[in-house]
Design a protein around this motif. Structure first.
Motif, PDB file in Angstrom:
ATOM      1  N   GLY A  11       0.842  -1.197   0.000  1.00  0.00           N
ATOM      2  CA  GLY A  11       0.000   0.000   0.000  1.00  0.00           C
ATOM      3  C   GLY A  11       0.875   1.244   0.000  1.00  0.00           C
ATOM      4  O   GLY A  11       0.670   2.175  -0.779  1.00  0.00           O
ATOM      5  N   ASN A  12       1.893   1.225   0.839  1.00  0.00           N
ATOM      6  CA  ASN A  12       2.827   2.341   0.896  1.00  0.00           C
ATOM      7  C   ASN A  12       3.553   2.544  -0.419  1.00  0.00           C
ATOM      8  O   ASN A  12       3.809   3.656  -0.841  1.00  0.00           O
ATOM      9  N   SER A  62      -6.543   0.884  -2.669  1.00  0.00           N
ATOM     10  CA  SER A  62      -7.176   1.985  -3.393  1.00  0.00           C
ATOM     11  C   SER A  62      -7.170   3.236  -2.517  1.00  0.00           C
ATOM     12  O   SER A  62      -6.996   4.350  -3.011  1.00  0.00           O
ATOM     13  N   LEU A  63      -7.333   3.038  -1.202  1.00  0.00           N
ATOM     14  CA  LEU A  63      -7.275   4.192  -0.305  1.00  0.00           C
ATOM     15  C   LEU A  63      -5.866   4.787  -0.267  1.00  0.00           C
ATOM     16  O   LEU A  63      -5.692   6.002  -0.244  1.00  0.00           O
ATOM     17  N   TYR A  64      -4.873   3.902  -0.262  1.00  0.00           N
ATOM     18  CA  TYR A  64      -3.493   4.399  -0.304  1.00  0.00           C
ATOM     19  C   TYR A  64      -3.260   5.234  -1.564  1.00  0.00           C
ATOM     20  O   TYR A  64      -2.618   6.286  -1.535  1.00  0.00           O
ATOM     21  N   ALA A  65      -3.801   4.753  -2.698  1.00  0.00           N
ATOM     22  CA  ALA A  65      -3.623   5.485  -3.954  1.00  0.00           C
ATOM     23  C   ALA A  65      -4.285   6.859  -3.852  1.00  0.00           C
ATOM     24  O   ALA A  65      -3.733   7.860  -4.315  1.00  0.00           O
ATOM     25  N   ALA A  66      -5.467   6.891  -3.216  1.00  0.00           N
ATOM     26  CA  ALA A  66      -6.174   8.172  -3.066  1.00  0.00           C
ATOM     27  C   ALA A  66      -5.353   9.129  -2.215  1.00  0.00           C
ATOM     28  O   ALA A  66      -5.245  10.317  -2.524  1.00  0.00           O
ATOM     29  N   GLN A  72       0.805  11.780   6.715  1.00  0.00           N
ATOM     30  CA  GLN A  72       0.512  11.310   8.079  1.00  0.00           C
ATOM     31  C   GLN A  72      -0.961  11.467   8.466  1.00  0.00           C
ATOM     32  O   GLN A  72      -1.593  10.545   8.940  1.00  0.00           O
ATOM     33  N   GLN A  73      -1.479  12.670   8.216  1.00  0.00           N
ATOM     34  CA  GLN A  73      -2.849  13.001   8.605  1.00  0.00           C
ATOM     35  C   GLN A  73      -3.846  11.994   8.037  1.00  0.00           C
ATOM     36  O   GLN A  73      -4.829  11.648   8.679  1.00  0.00           O
ATOM     37  N   PHE A  74      -3.583  11.531   6.812  1.00  0.00           N
ATOM     38  CA  PHE A  74      -4.538  10.645   6.168  1.00  0.00           C
ATOM     39  C   PHE A  74      -4.237   9.168   6.439  1.00  0.00           C
ATOM     40  O   PHE A  74      -5.069   8.308   6.201  1.00  0.00           O
ATOM     41  N   MET A  75      -3.034   8.908   6.911  1.00  0.00           N
ATOM     42  CA  MET A  75      -2.649   7.515   7.143  1.00  0.00           C
ATOM     43  C   MET A  75      -3.365   6.940   8.358  1.00  0.00           C
ATOM     44  O   MET A  75      -3.723   5.772   8.382  1.00  0.00           O
ATOM     45  N   MET A  76      -3.542   7.773   9.373  1.00  0.00           N
ATOM     46  CA  MET A  76      -4.122   7.270  10.625  1.00  0.00           C
ATOM     47  C   MET A  76      -5.455   6.551  10.409  1.00  0.00           C
ATOM     48  O   MET A  76      -5.613   5.424  10.869  1.00  0.00           O
ATOM     49  N   PRO A  77      -6.408   7.172   9.706  1.00  0.00           N
ATOM     50  CA  PRO A  77      -7.699   6.494   9.553  1.00  0.00           C
ATOM     51  C   PRO A  77      -7.585   5.154   8.816  1.00  0.00           C
ATOM     52  O   PRO A  77      -8.470   4.318   8.923  1.00  0.00           O
ATOM     53  N   ILE A  78      -6.522   4.975   8.061  1.00  0.00           N
ATOM     54  CA  ILE A  78      -6.346   3.694   7.369  1.00  0.00           C
ATOM     55  C   ILE A  78      -5.710   2.673   8.293  1.00  0.00           C
ATOM     56  O   ILE A  78      -6.120   1.517   8.354  1.00  0.00           O
ATOM     57  N   LEU A  79      -4.699   3.136   9.025  1.00  0.00           N
ATOM     58  CA  LEU A  79      -3.951   2.194   9.861  1.00  0.00           C
ATOM     59  C   LEU A  79      -4.762   1.720  11.052  1.00  0.00           C
ATOM     60  O   LEU A  79      -4.650   0.574  11.474  1.00  0.00           O
TER      61      LEU A  79
END
Lengths: 308, 414
Positions: free
Chosen positions: B175-176, B297-301, B313-320
């Motif tokens: 994903g990263n 797909s979220l990572y791509a977004a 960082q700000q967007f990674m938290m809700p995924i992790l």
């Protein structure tokens, strides 16, 4: 004349911001069409719509008489203003990849690349990575990649940025040659001197609206002020000047030349013709310089945008 | 790096193995000054340690002697007045502080011998104790008559845990990678050139699929290369990683030699056969692909929404968060009760279901539950891909400031 590309009443909104408002343009086949406008006017949005990157909210775009379609991708070559290449990929590999994305076969792409690389004398870059090249060198590769698949329509957004004058000239000549070979070119730039050199037609977009379009010469005729540059040789500078002032409107001269005693810009008002002026001048002094002032694209641009 | 990584890993393992062996191979001799005279055969010489008993010397003499011999240390057991004080007064003298393993082995030996002596002195017959020791192993059987065992559960947990963890790792690593590659295309500004040739959604899906195939290839290369190298390294250095001398391994060896082990092995094999292997493999493929596509797909977004990696960082938290939650829920509640409320619920929530469901499946999950969970996953996946494609389409052409969530919401409507 046939139009290759026609945009009819195209509008596009981004949220509350109206990027294009009812814009129509018609690009004649085989012409170089200048798409001009200040920053943020909506030029790039229009170009992206033509490239099917963004979809218009209303209005439609026709290429060669057909509504834009996925198949048209290979008919268009686009050099965006924000451009770049994969930095750590080799030049040749990358050019082949991008050519194949445009629907060329690998063999054909290779052959065409060889032609262009030889033409621009960059054959020995094939195995170099983009990051090893200078900005201007990378721009050359980018140009080749844009025109490689022989598209009917070429769109150049600020094609000369990043080039030194020599290479800018080289690219300009290539663009003219492509036009002569039958391609139609849409050319977006802020550099007005290149507009005059290259463009047959222009459209001016300001604040999301098209405010002017047509053949460049027609527009220039429309904007001309009946002003003539006059260079005279005479012993009696003051007397002659006074005599001209009495009959015509005189503006400060903006042109340069070497050995005239008197330089003036003379504006003709109220039905006077250039012959009237010339006859009057020859009776007063020896005429060395007599040219009609043609409004430059830059003047037209500034004036229309200001008045809008 | 693809080929080099396993090489480096193996080299590292070989070095560690070699060093461990070197460390364990150090010969040490320990002198024992036993003033009770009762502990003569307590300490058995091993490959690395020899014990020599000192007799007829005082503590002071012994200390001088041991120091002169450069022995590892001196174990001093004073004469006991009575048995209750037996544990007191025993001292180990050494130059430097002794290793933990040496000390605990000495303590274990002494404890056993002294307990036996104590029991005997109280008139207990040791043979009787040994012969009346009973070991219980409760056999398990389902109502339908299948024999199961505790090994079953361990094996199921191992399989489920491995599958879930593999997915977790795969999502995070690749994903990263997808996110970075989107950011790279943005920063190198090639993106507009590319999307004048292909549709943004084609580019995004191609990137997701391509990266995962590259990832799987890399995994396979690592496993094959790792296996080959491991064999080669063990052959060359004569270090068998399997028979490294560690205390655990000794215990293992004893267990293998015991007659019980054979029956346990049989049970283990049966347990393996009892696993719903076919179900596991099919479910693994579906949940793995579904979960991976959902998250990537979220990572791509995210990659499309930002300009550089520091802004992610700000967007990674809700995924992790849900991903980590899934692993914790999986590990803690599935062990406790694979069909409990918590683990069942989490195996339906699309963002945690791939991991939790994969952990539950070895324990036997009704087909309808699996299908329902999969259907929810696919539905959500279609939605996130749509959502990500919207963000992606707009985001890749946006430069400049980092967007807020509010702006991202606006992009959906462009």
């Amino acid at each position: 004349m046939d139009n290759l590309l026609v945009a009819e009443a195209v509008s596009k909104k981004f949220g509350d911001f109206k990027a294009l408002n009812d814009v129509s343009i018609a690009v004649p086949k085989g012409s170089i069409f200048g798409l001009l406008g200040p920053n943020g006017a909506g030029k790039t949005t229009l170009i992206r719509i033509i490239n099917q990157i963004t979809m218009p909210d209303t209005g439609r775009v026709m290429l060669d008489g057909k509504a834009l379609h996925q198949e048209h991708i290979k008919d268009i070559g686009y050099l965006p203003e924000e451009r770049g290449l994969y930095k750590s990929m080799k030049v040749g590999e990358q050019a082949l990849y991008l050519a194949q994305l445009k629907g060329m076969s690998k063999a054909e792409a290779k052959q065409r690349l060889k032609y262009w690389f030889d033409k621009l004398e960059i054959g020995d870059w094939w195995n170099k990575k983009i990051q090893e090249l200078s900005k201007g060198q990378a721009q050359k590769i980018q140009f080749v990649v844009t025109v490689l698949h022989r598209p009917k329509l070429l769109i150049f957004d600020e094609p000369f940025s990043g080039f030194d004058p020599i290479n800018a000239n080289l690219i300009k000549d290539e663009i003219l040659q492509l036009r002569d070979e039958g391609a139609t070119v849409i050319f977006s730039t802020h550099r007005m001197e290149s507009v005059e050199e290259l463009c047959d037609h222009i459209a001016l977009i300001n604040k999301s609206n098209k405010i002017l379009d047509g053949k460049l010469t027609d527009i220039q005729r429309q904007y001309k002020t009946n002003t003539f540059e006059v260079g005279l040789q005479t012993a009696d500078v003051d007397g002659v000047t006074r005599a001209i002032r009495d009959r015509f409107e005189v503006l400060p001269a903006t042109f340069k030349n070497l050995n005239d005693d008197l330089k003036l810009n003379v504006k003709l008002n109220g039905g006077a013709t250039s012959n009237d002026l010339l006859t009057f001048l020859t009776s007063k002094a020896e005429v060395h310089h007599f040219v009609e002032v043609i409004p430059s694209a830059s003047d037209i641009f500034i004036e229309t945008v200001k008045n809008n | 790096m693809t080929v080099l990584s396993p090489l480096i890993m193996i080299a590292l393992i070989a070095v560690v193995a070699y060093l461990t062996q070197l460390n364990n191979n150090k010969k040490r001799s320990i002198s024992v000054l036993d003033q009770t005279g009762l502990l003569e055969e307590v300490f058995q010489n091993t490959d690395n340690t020899t014990y020599n008993y000192l007799t007829n010397s005082s503590l002071e003499e012994a200390k001088v002697l041991v120091k002169a011999q450069e022995d590892y240390g001196l174990l001093y057991i004073p004469k006991q007045v009575d048995s209750t004080s037996a544990s007191k007064g025993i001292i180990f003298y050494s130059e430097e502080s002794p290793s933990l393993t040496v000390m605990s082995s000495l303590e274990r030996s002494l404890e056993k011998k002294m307990t036996d002596l104590e029991l005997e002195s109280n008139g207990v017959d040791l043979d009787m104790i040994n012969s009346s020791r009973i070991s219980i192993d409760i056999a398990q059987e389902t109502f339908s008559g299948e024999t199961t065992s505790k090994i079953d559960n361990v094996l199921k947990l191992a399989f489920g845990g491995m599958a879930g963890y593999l997915l977790f790792m795969f999502i995070i690593i690749y994903g990263n990678m997808i996110m970075r590659s989107v950011i790279e295309e943005k920063t190198s500004r090639i993106i507009e050139v590319i999307i004048s040739s292909v549709k943004p959604i084609q580019l995004m899906m191609g990137k997701i699929i391509g990266t995962s195939l590259a990832g799987i290839t890399q995994f396979i290369i690592w496993i094959i290369l790792g296996g080959v190298l491991m064999t080669v390294v063990s052959a060359i250095f004569g270090i068998s990683i399997i028979d490294m001398h560690t205390p655990q391994q000794e215990i293992m060896q004893q267990a293998v030699q015991s007659p019980e082990f054979e029956s346990k092995l049989k049970l283990g094999f049966m347990a393996f056969q009892n696993l719903p292997i076919a179900n596991l493999i099919v479910a693994f493929m579906f949940f793995f692909v579904g979960g991976y596509l959902l998250y990537s797909s979220l990572y791509a977004a995210i990659g499309a929404a930002v300009d550089n990696e520091t802004d992610t960082q700000q967007f990674m938290m809700p995924i992790l968060m849900p991903l980590i939650l899934a692993v914790y829920v999986g590990v803690f509640t599935v062990i406790e009760d694979p069909h409990g409320t918590v683990s069942t619920v989490f195996s339906f929530i699309p963002f945690t279901s791939p991991v939790v469901m994969l952990m539950r499946i070895p324990f036997g999950v009704p087909i309808w539950q699996q299908l329902l969970s999969l259907a929810l996953l696919i539905g959500t996946f279609v939605f996130t891909v749509w959502f990500a494609a919207k963000i992606y389409r707009v985001g890749i052409l946006m430069y400049g400031k980092k967007p807020s969530y509010k702006e991202l919401y606006k992009w959906l409507k462009y």
